[in-house]
Design a protein around this motif. Structure first.
Motif, PDB file in Angstrom:
ATOM      1  N   LEU A 232     -20.888 -28.381  86.862  1.00 37.06           N
ATOM      2  CA  LEU A 232     -21.712 -28.782  87.926  1.00 37.06           C
ATOM      3  C   LEU A 232     -22.564 -27.947  88.164  1.00 37.06           C
ATOM      4  CD1 LEU A 232     -18.922 -30.381  90.402  1.00 37.06           C
ATOM      5  CD2 LEU A 232     -20.459 -31.529  88.698  1.00 37.06           C
ATOM      6  N   ALA A 233     -23.796 -28.307  88.406  1.00 35.35           N
ATOM      7  CA  ALA A 233     -24.947 -27.182  88.731  1.00 35.35           C
ATOM      8  C   ALA A 233     -25.890 -27.853  89.758  1.00 35.35           C
ATOM      9  CB  ALA A 233     -25.612 -26.605  87.668  1.00 35.35           C
ATOM     10  N   GLN A 234     -26.516 -27.100  90.512  1.00 35.51           N
ATOM     11  CA  GLN A 234     -27.446 -27.778  91.528  1.00 35.51           C
ATOM     12  C   GLN A 234     -28.908 -28.055  90.870  1.00 35.51           C
ATOM     13  OE1 GLN A 234     -26.701 -28.530  94.666  1.00 35.51           O
ATOM     14  NE2 GLN A 234     -24.859 -27.379  95.181  1.00 35.51           N
ATOM     15  N   ALA A 235     -29.277 -29.246  90.628  1.00 35.93           N
ATOM     16  CA  ALA A 235     -30.458 -29.657  90.093  1.00 35.93           C
ATOM     17  C   ALA A 235     -31.359 -30.120  91.353  1.00 35.93           C
ATOM     18  CB  ALA A 235     -30.399 -30.737  89.018  1.00 35.93           C
ATOM     19  N   GLN A 236     -32.827 -30.477  90.968  1.00 36.30           N
ATOM     20  CA  GLN A 236     -33.649 -30.598  92.115  1.00 36.30           C
ATOM     21  C   GLN A 236     -33.194 -31.490  92.855  1.00 36.30           C
ATOM     22  OE1 GLN A 236     -37.546 -31.156  90.833  1.00 36.30           O
ATOM     23  NE2 GLN A 236     -38.268 -30.078  92.513  1.00 36.30           N
ATOM     24  N   GLY A 237     -32.444 -32.746  92.344  1.00 37.04           N
ATOM     25  CA  GLY A 237     -31.803 -33.908  93.141  1.00 37.04           C
ATOM     26  C   GLY A 237     -30.693 -33.801  93.630  1.00 37.04           C
ATOM     27  N   GLY A 238     -29.982 -32.371  93.699  1.00 37.29           N
ATOM     28  CA  GLY A 238     -28.634 -32.074  94.107  1.00 37.29           C
ATOM     29  C   GLY A 238     -27.477 -31.978  93.130  1.00 37.29           C
ATOM     30  N   LEU A 239     -26.301 -31.857  93.640  1.00 34.96           N
ATOM     31  CA  LEU A 239     -25.389 -31.378  92.693  1.00 34.96           C
ATOM     32  C   LEU A 239     -24.993 -32.406  91.442  1.00 34.96           C
ATOM     33  CD1 LEU A 239     -23.113 -28.868  92.464  1.00 34.96           C
ATOM     34  CD2 LEU A 239     -21.685 -30.661  93.420  1.00 34.96           C
ATOM     35  N   THR A 240     -25.220 -31.913  90.188  1.00 35.77           N
ATOM     36  CA  THR A 240     -25.366 -33.005  88.887  1.00 35.77           C
ATOM     37  C   THR A 240     -24.263 -32.325  87.957  1.00 35.77           C
ATOM     38  OG1 THR A 240     -27.764 -33.088  89.614  1.00 35.77           O
ATOM     39  CG2 THR A 240     -26.766 -33.637  87.342  1.00 35.77           C
ATOM     40  N   CYS A 241     -23.971 -33.251  87.224  1.00 37.85           N
ATOM     41  CA  CYS A 241     -23.063 -33.004  86.016  1.00 37.85           C
ATOM     42  C   CYS A 241     -23.637 -32.943  84.921  1.00 37.85           C
ATOM     43  CB  CYS A 241     -22.079 -34.109  86.035  1.00 37.85           C
ATOM     44  SG  CYS A 241     -20.799 -33.907  84.893  1.00 37.85           S
ATOM     45  N   PHE A 242     -23.389 -31.850  84.114  1.00 36.26           N
ATOM     46  CA  PHE A 242     -23.821 -31.400  82.823  1.00 36.26           C
ATOM     47  C   PHE A 242     -22.794 -31.025  81.570  1.00 36.26           C
ATOM     48  CE2 PHE A 242     -26.821 -29.935  85.975  1.00 36.26           C
ATOM     49  CZ  PHE A 242     -28.106 -30.588  85.699  1.00 36.26           C
ATOM     50  N   LEU A 243     -23.253 -31.511  80.365  1.00 37.94           N
ATOM     51  CA  LEU A 243     -22.415 -30.939  79.474  1.00 37.94           C
ATOM     52  C   LEU A 243     -23.020 -29.705  78.617  1.00 37.94           C
ATOM     53  CD1 LEU A 243     -19.966 -31.789  77.812  1.00 37.94           C
ATOM     54  CD2 LEU A 243     -21.494 -32.727  75.915  1.00 37.94           C
ATOM     55  N   MET A 244     -22.510 -28.472  78.647  1.00 37.55           N
ATOM     56  CA  MET A 244     -22.936 -27.299  78.166  1.00 37.55           C
ATOM     57  C   MET A 244     -22.135 -26.908  76.762  1.00 37.55           C
ATOM     58  SD  MET A 244     -22.970 -23.796  80.039  1.00 37.55           S
ATOM     59  CE  MET A 244     -23.975 -24.179  81.343  1.00 37.55           C
ATOM     60  N   PRO A 245     -23.023 -27.036  75.878  1.00 43.89           N
ATOM     61  CA  PRO A 245     -22.363 -26.750  74.393  1.00 43.89           C
ATOM     62  C   PRO A 245     -22.280 -25.403  74.142  1.00 43.89           C
ATOM     63  CG  PRO A 245     -24.443 -27.466  74.160  1.00 43.89           C
ATOM     64  CD  PRO A 245     -24.385 -27.474  75.669  1.00 43.89           C
ATOM     65  N   ARG A 246     -21.140 -24.875  73.453  1.00 42.64           N
ATOM     66  CA  ARG A 246     -21.270 -23.245  73.105  1.00 42.64           C
ATOM     67  C   ARG A 246     -22.282 -22.974  72.258  1.00 42.64           C
ATOM     68  NH1 ARG A 246     -17.004 -20.064  73.318  1.00 42.64           N
ATOM     69  NH2 ARG A 246     -18.461 -18.443  73.214  1.00 42.64           N
ATOM     70  N   PHE A 247     -23.021 -23.901  71.357  1.00 46.75           N
ATOM     71  CA  PHE A 247     -23.970 -23.656  70.648  1.00 46.75           C
ATOM     72  C   PHE A 247     -25.272 -24.460  71.046  1.00 46.75           C
ATOM     73  CE2 PHE A 247     -20.449 -21.784  68.261  1.00 46.75           C
ATOM     74  CZ  PHE A 247     -20.986 -20.747  67.634  1.00 46.75           C
ATOM     75  N   THR A 248     -26.424 -24.168  70.883  1.00 47.63           N
ATOM     76  CA  THR A 248     -27.705 -24.746  71.364  1.00 47.63           C
ATOM     77  C   THR A 248     -27.771 -25.831  70.230  1.00 47.63           C
ATOM     78  OG1 THR A 248     -29.132 -23.313  70.448  1.00 47.63           O
ATOM     79  CG2 THR A 248     -28.539 -22.977  72.896  1.00 47.63           C
ATOM     80  N   PRO A 249     -28.755 -26.826  70.292  1.00 49.37           N
ATOM     81  CA  PRO A 249     -28.832 -27.736  69.156  1.00 49.37           C
ATOM     82  C   PRO A 249     -29.490 -27.112  68.063  1.00 49.37           C
ATOM     83  CG  PRO A 249     -29.357 -28.732  71.210  1.00 49.37           C
ATOM     84  CD  PRO A 249     -29.056 -27.118  71.585  1.00 49.37           C
TER      85      PRO A 249
END
Ligand SMILES: Cc1cc2nc3c(=O)[nH]c(=O)nc-3n(C[C@H](O)[C@H](O)[C@H](O)COP(=O)(O)OP(=O)(O)OC[C@H]3O[C@@H](n4cnc5c(N)ncnc54)[C@H](O)[C@@H]3O)c2cc1C
Length: 549
Positions: A232-249
């Protein structure tokens, strides 16, 4: 043993270790709960599973996985960050076996939709047996299976992840998940300033093309070797859910920096990290501002698993206590036949069977939810209730079972000490006690009619059993009363016990009557063994709990 050719003493009256046991075949309450909740046809496979997980080898693996705690290797030999956590091979073996057994996959179809009933019950029975042996590794396992619930909010991402989950393979290699045969998913919500109040999260998400870069921290983020984390992190539109991978694409190590691993009371085989994110890459899951609503789909399932895990730990503690007291003699009499010990054991057996029955019945509600709106309402309403009661019950229960083994129970050579340290965590994470009680109040405020219908159905099912009508009245009064928040625990506990009576009625009506009398009519239960139980009831409960050998 000899000293100067003399034997110092003969070793006798020590109970044999409770190992090489059939965790399914010896557990009549489990077999009846399986049958009552629609998974009877799975019995042969469950028996094989129970025999394997009950071997001395698995008990020993659990000891090793917990004695050799995971170690953070933040840097490599040249000083480059690697943020790698090393686990004991026994932990890795548990991961392989649980994932192969379907603990992450079996409740989902390949498209991420719910698998056919009774997949939830069939999984729960296996989880219940695994939890009797080793719980730490089930943290990433439960998060992975539950994450699918939240990922439904990003169908494109879900379709990429699902084949890795459906493969039922554990791939511990440290590589981008797209290159691996299987993957695991963790979760990062809790920050230093608040775990319950996630709206106070300060971690920030900034747009990066169609994706995001996240900067901030998580104070608790378990299973750091997962391939990706729902964060969970604060985006411009408020608290938002993200998927954060160990390696970038593009294959680079993503900017997750593990600061240290928590030095925990228990849950030792599992690593729980403190982590910082420095422009870490992530995909959005669900709309901006809908973070809590998105991730709650995951949390409902992890809460269910907390209850299964705690019920499993209670079962192992009970089995150890009964087995020990049946082999130990005091004052020329088998300890289990001493009347007062018999009452303690029977009371423990009663609580264990009730915890199991109410949990498995709840799993059946999940199995039926897609086709039966009442079962869907039951699953929503009763998940926090059952999580609260079973997880809160486990620590005191394990303590009492430990005491049945006397001094041996307190020593690390046996499993009770580890179970005792493990037991509290299920009540703390995934919504602590007060928080899940308040969740029930929120559900009532939002949709009182639906929750009211669940209570009415329980009332209809239990009306002729001792103390149940009064319990229904009490719950309804407290929940509708002016100080319902202050007294929510009393109402939630009573509601859970009422649900347990209803569940037992479907699996073991004799036990339902005993439980209703003891817990709802006479309100005994703060100290085990302090209830009125006649000889027949004691015998019934103990024979069900563990057949005499
Ligand atoms: C071993 C372990 C592993 C963990 N792994 C993870 C993980 O992987 N990911 C993750 O995100 N988190 C993880 N957590 C964190 C866990 O989810 C939180 O600790 C938990 O949610 C409570 O948050 P908190 O610690 O900030 O306590 P607080 O939110 O400060 O709560 C403290 C107490 O206050 C009570 N409380 C809160 N609000 C109210 C209220 N309104 N009224 C009455 N009482 C209230 C709570 O029930 C709790 O008992 C882990 C925790 C542990 C112990």
């Amino acid at each position: 043993m000899t000293v100067s050719g003399r034997s110092t003493h003969e070793v006798f009256n020590q109970s044999p270790p409770y190992v090489d046991v059939d965790l399914f075949g010896l557990d009549l309450p489990l077999q009846t709960a399986v049958a009552a909740n629609g998974a009877a046809s799975d019995a042969v496979a469950l028996s094989a599973f129970g025999k394997h997980w009950g071997t001395a080898m698995m008990f020993d693996r659990a000891r090793l996985a917990n004695e050799h705690k995971p170690v953070l290797k933040a840097f490599d030999a040249q000083g480059f960050r690697q943020d790698f956590v090393e686990f004991h091979p026994s932990y890795q073996r548990f991961m392989t076996e649980s994932i192969e057994a379907g603990m992450t996959a079996m409740t989902w179809n390949a498209d991420g939709k719910r698998a056919e009933a009774p997949s939830e019950v069939a999984r729960a029975v296996r989880y219940y047996m695994v939890a009797q042996i080793e719980n730490g590794h089930m943290c990433p396992v439960t998060m992975t299976r539950a994450a699918i619930g939240a990922l439904a909010a990003n169908p494109a991402l879900l379709s990429q992840v699902m084949p890795k989950i459906a493969s039922r393979q554990y791939d511990p290699s440290f590589a981008p998940w797209t290159e691996k045969s299987g993957m695991t998913i963790g979760m990062g919500m809790t920050e230093k300033q608040g775990g319950t109040d996630v709206r106070a999260n300060t971690t920030l998400a900034e747009p990066f093309g169609d994706d995001y870069l996240i900067t901030g921290h998580k104070w608790f983020m378990s299973a750091p070797m997962c391939d990706a984390f729902l964060v969970l992190a604060q985006a411009q539109g408020g608290l938002t859910c993200f998927l954060m991978p160990r390696f970038t694409p593009d294959g680079a190590l993503n900017e997750l920096r593990f600061q240290r691993l928590k030095n925990k009371l228990g849950n030792a085989s599992n690593a729980s990290s403190e982590v910082e994110f420095d422009n870490a890459f992530a995909w959005r899951v669900g709309e901006e501002g809908k973070g809590v609503r998105t991730i709650i789909e995951m949390v409902q399932l992890t809460r269910l698993d907390c209850a299964i895990s705690s019920a499993g730990m209670m079962r192992m503690a009970l089995a150890q206590a009964i087995s020990h007291t049946r082999h130990r003699t005091v004052f020329q009499r088998q300890l289990s036949d001493q009347p007062l010990m018999g009452t303690v054991l029977a009371d423990l057996a009663l609580e264990s069977e009730a915890a199991l029955a109410v949990t498995m019945r709840l799993c059946r509600s999940y199995d039926r939810a897609s086709t039966d709106p009442h079962e869907a309402a039951r699953a929503r309403t009763l998940t926090p209730v059952v999580k609260y009661w079973v997880c809160k019950t486990a620590p005191g229960f394990v303590y009492e079972a430990m005491e049945c083994l006397g001094g041996n129970g307190y020593v690390e050579d046996g499993v009770l000490a580890r179970l005792y340290r493990e037991a509290p965590v299920n009540a703390i994470w995934e919504g602590s006690g007060n928080v899940v009680c308040l969740d029930l109040l929120r559900a009532l405020a939002r949709d009182g009619e639906v929750a009211g219908a669940v209570l009415e159905a329980l009332a209809r099912q239990t009306f002729d059993l001792p103390g149940c009508a009064e319990a229904v009245k009490f719950v309804a009064q407290v929940l509708a009363g002016p100080s319902h928040e202050a007294h929510a625990r009393a109402a939630v506990e009573r509601l859970a016990q009422l649900a347990a009576v209803a569940a037992l009625q479907e699996s073991a009506p004799d036990v339902a009557a005993i439980f209703a009398r003891a817990r709802l009519e006479n309100r005994c239960g703060r100290t085990y063994g302090a209830l009125e139980l006649d000889v027949n009831a004691t015998k019934l409960l103990l024979e069900r709990a563990l057949p005499a050998t």
